[in-house]
Enzyme design. Structure first.
Site, PDB file in Angstrom:
ATOM      1  N   LYS A  41      12.027  -1.532   7.333  1.00  0.00           N
ATOM      2  CA  LYS A  41      12.804  -2.784   7.289  1.00  0.00           C
ATOM      3  C   LYS A  41      13.948  -2.686   6.276  1.00  0.00           C
ATOM      4  O   LYS A  41      15.087  -2.988   6.596  1.00  0.00           O
ATOM      5  CB  LYS A  41      11.899  -3.976   6.884  1.00  0.00           C
ATOM      6  CG  LYS A  41      10.745  -4.222   7.822  1.00  0.00           C
ATOM      7  CD  LYS A  41       9.913  -5.422   7.385  1.00  0.00           C
ATOM      8  CE  LYS A  41       9.203  -5.246   6.041  1.00  0.00           C
ATOM      9  NZ  LYS A  41       8.169  -4.204   5.995  1.00  0.00           N
TER      10      LYS A  41
ATOM     11  N   ARG B 128       6.311 -14.462   6.544  1.00  0.00           N
ATOM     12  CA  ARG B 128       5.140 -13.645   6.844  1.00  0.00           C
ATOM     13  C   ARG B 128       4.004 -14.477   7.417  1.00  0.00           C
ATOM     14  O   ARG B 128       3.014 -13.916   7.864  1.00  0.00           O
ATOM     15  CB  ARG B 128       4.650 -12.976   5.563  1.00  0.00           C
ATOM     16  CG  ARG B 128       5.264 -11.602   5.281  1.00  0.00           C
ATOM     17  CD  ARG B 128       4.858 -11.222   3.862  1.00  0.00           C
ATOM     18  NE  ARG B 128       4.660  -9.824   3.648  1.00  0.00           N
ATOM     19  CZ  ARG B 128       5.570  -9.002   3.126  1.00  0.00           C
ATOM     20  NH1 ARG B 128       6.776  -9.425   2.874  1.00  0.00           N
ATOM     21  NH2 ARG B 128       5.272  -7.751   2.879  1.00  0.00           N
TER      22      ARG B 128
ATOM     23  N   ARG C 101       7.457   6.983  -0.386  1.00  0.00           N
ATOM     24  CA  ARG C 101       8.701   6.242  -0.618  1.00  0.00           C
ATOM     25  C   ARG C 101       9.054   6.290  -2.112  1.00  0.00           C
ATOM     26  O   ARG C 101       8.199   6.149  -2.967  1.00  0.00           O
ATOM     27  CB  ARG C 101       8.517   4.784  -0.197  1.00  0.00           C
ATOM     28  CG  ARG C 101       9.561   3.851  -0.801  1.00  0.00           C
ATOM     29  CD  ARG C 101       9.574   2.480  -0.191  1.00  0.00           C
ATOM     30  NE  ARG C 101       8.275   1.864   0.003  1.00  0.00           N
ATOM     31  CZ  ARG C 101       8.071   0.841   0.821  1.00  0.00           C
ATOM     32  NH1 ARG C 101       9.051   0.351   1.539  1.00  0.00           N
ATOM     33  NH2 ARG C 101       6.867   0.319   0.936  1.00  0.00           N
TER      34      ARG C 101
ATOM     35  N   ARG D  44       6.858   2.481  -6.369  1.00  0.00           N
ATOM     36  CA  ARG D  44       6.315   1.119  -6.429  1.00  0.00           C
ATOM     37  C   ARG D  44       4.827   1.120  -6.748  1.00  0.00           C
ATOM     38  O   ARG D  44       4.058   1.908  -6.209  1.00  0.00           O
ATOM     39  CB  ARG D  44       6.545   0.415  -5.088  1.00  0.00           C
ATOM     40  CG  ARG D  44       7.888  -0.261  -5.012  1.00  0.00           C
ATOM     41  CD  ARG D  44       8.191  -0.758  -3.641  1.00  0.00           C
ATOM     42  NE  ARG D  44       7.124  -1.607  -3.096  1.00  0.00           N
ATOM     43  CZ  ARG D  44       7.230  -2.243  -1.932  1.00  0.00           C
ATOM     44  NH1 ARG D  44       8.335  -2.114  -1.218  1.00  0.00           N
ATOM     45  NH2 ARG D  44       6.256  -2.982  -1.488  1.00  0.00           N
TER      46      ARG D  44
ATOM     47  N   ARG E 165      -2.394  -3.561   2.555  1.00  0.00           N
ATOM     48  CA  ARG E 165      -1.204  -4.305   2.979  1.00  0.00           C
ATOM     49  C   ARG E 165      -1.030  -4.247   4.491  1.00  0.00           C
ATOM     50  O   ARG E 165      -0.577  -5.212   5.107  1.00  0.00           O
ATOM     51  CB  ARG E 165       0.037  -3.759   2.265  1.00  0.00           C
ATOM     52  CG  ARG E 165       0.099  -4.229   0.799  1.00  0.00           C
ATOM     53  CD  ARG E 165       0.970  -3.344  -0.059  1.00  0.00           C
ATOM     54  NE  ARG E 165       2.337  -3.267   0.391  1.00  0.00           N
ATOM     55  CZ  ARG E 165       3.131  -2.222   0.185  1.00  0.00           C
ATOM     56  NH1 ARG E 165       2.683  -1.176  -0.472  1.00  0.00           N
ATOM     57  NH2 ARG E 165       4.364  -2.237   0.618  1.00  0.00           N
TER      58      ARG E 165
HETATM   59  P1  ADP Z   1       7.074  -4.022   2.228  1.00  0.00           P
HETATM   60  O1  ADP Z   1       8.537  -3.715   2.054  1.00  0.00           O
HETATM   61  O2  ADP Z   1       6.248  -2.852   1.865  1.00  0.00           O
HETATM   62  O3  ADP Z   1       6.775  -4.595   3.562  1.00  0.00           O
HETATM   63  P2  ADP Z   1       7.574  -6.224   0.441  1.00  0.00           P
HETATM   64  O4  ADP Z   1       8.469  -5.546  -0.528  1.00  0.00           O
HETATM   65  O5  ADP Z   1       8.218  -7.071   1.491  1.00  0.00           O
HETATM   66  O6  ADP Z   1       6.655  -5.132   1.133  1.00  0.00           O
HETATM   67  O7  ADP Z   1       6.514  -7.133  -0.319  1.00  0.00           O
HETATM   68  C1  ADP Z   1       5.795  -6.663  -1.424  1.00  0.00           C
HETATM   69  C2  ADP Z   1       4.743  -7.692  -1.836  1.00  0.00           C
HETATM   70  O8  ADP Z   1       5.391  -8.932  -2.221  1.00  0.00           O
HETATM   71  C3  ADP Z   1       3.775  -8.101  -0.746  1.00  0.00           C
HETATM   72  O9  ADP Z   1       2.679  -7.213  -0.664  1.00  0.00           O
HETATM   73  C4  ADP Z   1       3.363  -9.512  -1.207  1.00  0.00           C
HETATM   74  O10 ADP Z   1       2.429  -9.444  -2.271  1.00  0.00           O
HETATM   75  C5  ADP Z   1       4.647 -10.067  -1.773  1.00  0.00           C
HETATM   76  N1  ADP Z   1       5.453 -10.783  -0.743  1.00  0.00           N
HETATM   77  C6  ADP Z   1       6.696 -10.432  -0.301  1.00  0.00           C
HETATM   78  N2  ADP Z   1       7.148 -11.285   0.624  1.00  0.00           N
HETATM   79  C7  ADP Z   1       6.165 -12.220   0.801  1.00  0.00           C
HETATM   80  C8  ADP Z   1       6.027 -13.362   1.653  1.00  0.00           C
HETATM   81  N3  ADP Z   1       6.985 -13.719   2.526  1.00  0.00           N
HETATM   82  N4  ADP Z   1       4.883 -14.082   1.556  1.00  0.00           N
HETATM   83  C9  ADP Z   1       3.919 -13.762   0.687  1.00  0.00           C
HETATM   84  N5  ADP Z   1       3.965 -12.673  -0.129  1.00  0.00           N
HETATM   85  C10 ADP Z   1       5.091 -11.913  -0.083  1.00  0.00           C
HETATM   86  P1  ADP Z   2       9.834  -1.286   4.535  1.00  0.00           P
HETATM   87  O1  ADP Z   2      10.988  -2.024   3.902  1.00  0.00           O
HETATM   88  O2  ADP Z   2       9.574  -1.748   5.935  1.00  0.00           O
HETATM   89  O3  ADP Z   2       8.591  -1.308   3.721  1.00  0.00           O
HETATM   90  P2  ADP Z   2      11.409   1.141   3.964  1.00  0.00           P
HETATM   91  O4  ADP Z   2      12.729   0.896   4.610  1.00  0.00           O
HETATM   92  O5  ADP Z   2      11.323   1.032   2.493  1.00  0.00           O
HETATM   93  O6  ADP Z   2      10.268   0.252   4.685  1.00  0.00           O
HETATM   94  O7  ADP Z   2      10.927   2.612   4.426  1.00  0.00           O
HETATM   95  C1  ADP Z   2       9.681   3.149   4.003  1.00  0.00           C
HETATM   96  C2  ADP Z   2       9.833   4.660   3.763  1.00  0.00           C
HETATM   97  O8  ADP Z   2      10.035   5.327   5.017  1.00  0.00           O
HETATM   98  C3  ADP Z   2      11.019   5.027   2.888  1.00  0.00           C
HETATM   99  O9  ADP Z   2      10.634   6.119   2.086  1.00  0.00           O
HETATM  100  C4  ADP Z   2      12.114   5.417   3.889  1.00  0.00           C
HETATM  101  O10 ADP Z   2      13.007   6.373   3.340  1.00  0.00           O
HETATM  102  C5  ADP Z   2      11.293   6.008   5.024  1.00  0.00           C
HETATM  103  N1  ADP Z   2      11.876   5.754   6.362  1.00  0.00           N
HETATM  104  C6  ADP Z   2      12.508   4.645   6.794  1.00  0.00           C
HETATM  105  N2  ADP Z   2      12.889   4.756   8.092  1.00  0.00           N
HETATM  106  C7  ADP Z   2      12.467   5.981   8.494  1.00  0.00           C
HETATM  107  C8  ADP Z   2      12.557   6.709   9.742  1.00  0.00           C
HETATM  108  N3  ADP Z   2      13.144   6.196  10.819  1.00  0.00           N
HETATM  109  N4  ADP Z   2      12.008   7.956   9.765  1.00  0.00           N
HETATM  110  C9  ADP Z   2      11.410   8.481   8.673  1.00  0.00           C
HETATM  111  N5  ADP Z   2      11.298   7.862   7.475  1.00  0.00           N
HETATM  112  C10 ADP Z   2      11.821   6.622   7.385  1.00  0.00           C
END
Ligand code: ADP
Ligand code: ADP
Length: 208
Positions: free
Chosen positions: A13, A87, A126, A152, A163
């Site tokens: 994302k 979410r 990551r 992270r 998660r």
């Molecule tokens: P990822 O990129 O791995 O999907 P995020 O960076 O979006 O994770 O979120 C990290 C953490 O922040 C989540 O595990 C949760 O604890 C909290 N969080 C983020 N967005 C929300 C939301 N919309 N509602 C509730 N908790 C959230």
């Molecule tokens: P999210 O915000 O959904 O948690 P991220 O954009 O942070 O996900 O991506 C998670 C990890 O996967 C990062 O280390 C990123 O560089 C890698 N990644 C993202 N898109 C791809 C892809 N299409 N193929 C391989 N690795 C990817």
């Protein structure tokens, strides 16, 4: 253009959001980034820090409030991309109400699909550059030597697994909610970053 990115942790994302928002000159609004920033500045209540650390969700009111304030800023006047919000269905309903009160609505919700086995590797390897926020991957998108890397706290195997479980429970209601509203577009998130970007753009284009 007002859009939402939904997807499990590690789906890509943040990576895709960066490309799209640069192209359209709209802000990327990530509740995860905002919560991490608040935590870093000591502005997040200890019980919320603990929740995040374990991979659980923080209460709806907290993130709804963050979104309310952030979307009011001038740079969001022409649109925004929400990454990681909503979410839950109550969050989605609150977003609808908020936009309606401003005479606005969502254009599209893009759900990035990535199989569970791949998510572990994506999230655990990551790394983010502390100074620029650029997202890297130790295997798929290796950082340059000068990058100031951060791992992270919640990108540990057990926490990522938790998660992903939390995500699956949450989307059981959230995706049908947006499907019924006719806003949901599912996109295959497996493949090259550029390939996935092309799919995302085409899904958005179709919903215009
Ligand atoms: P990822 O990129 O791995 O999907 P995020 O960076 O979006 O994770 O979120 C990290 C953490 O922040 C989540 O595990 C949760 O604890 C909290 N969080 C983020 N967005 C929300 C939301 N919309 N509602 C509730 N908790 C959230
Ligand atoms: P999210 O915000 O959904 O948690 P991220 O954009 O942070 O996900 O991506 C998670 C990890 O996967 C990062 O280390 C990123 O560089 C890698 N990644 C993202 N898109 C791809 C892809 N299409 N193929 C391989 N690795 C990817």
């Amino acid at each position: 253009m007002r859009l939402v990115f939904v997807g499990p942790p590690g789906a890509g994302k943040g990576t895709q959001a960066k490309v799209i928002t640069e192209k359209w000159k709209i802000p990327q609004i990530s509740t995860g980034d905002m919560l991490r920033e608040a935590k870093k500045n000591g502005k997040l209540a200890p019980e919320l820090v603990e929740k995040m650390g374990k991979g659980g969700l923080v209460p709806d009111e907290v993130v709804i409030d963050l979104i309310k304030q952030r979307t009011e800023l001038p740079d969001a006047a022409n649109g925004f991309l929400l990454d990681g919000f909503p979410r839950t269905v109550p969050q989605a309903e609150a977003l609808n109400d908020l936009l309606a009160s401003r005479g606005q609505k969502l254009n599209v919700v893009v759900a990035l699909d990535v199989a569970k086995e791949l998510l572990m590797e994506r999230a655990c390897l990551r790394r983010t550059d502390k100074r620029t926020g650029q997202i890297y991957h130790l295997k798929y998108n290796p950082p340059p030597p000068e990058a100031d890397l951060e791992h992270r706290a919640d990108d540990q195997e057990e926490t990522v697994r938790n998660r992903v479980d939390v995500y699956e429970k949450m989307t059981a209601d959230l995706l049908p909610f947006y499907e019924k509203a006719g806003l949901l577009r599912r996109v295959d998130g497996v493949g090259d970053v550029k390939e996935v970007t092309a799919r995302v753009l085409s899904a958005i284009e179709q919903s215009k």
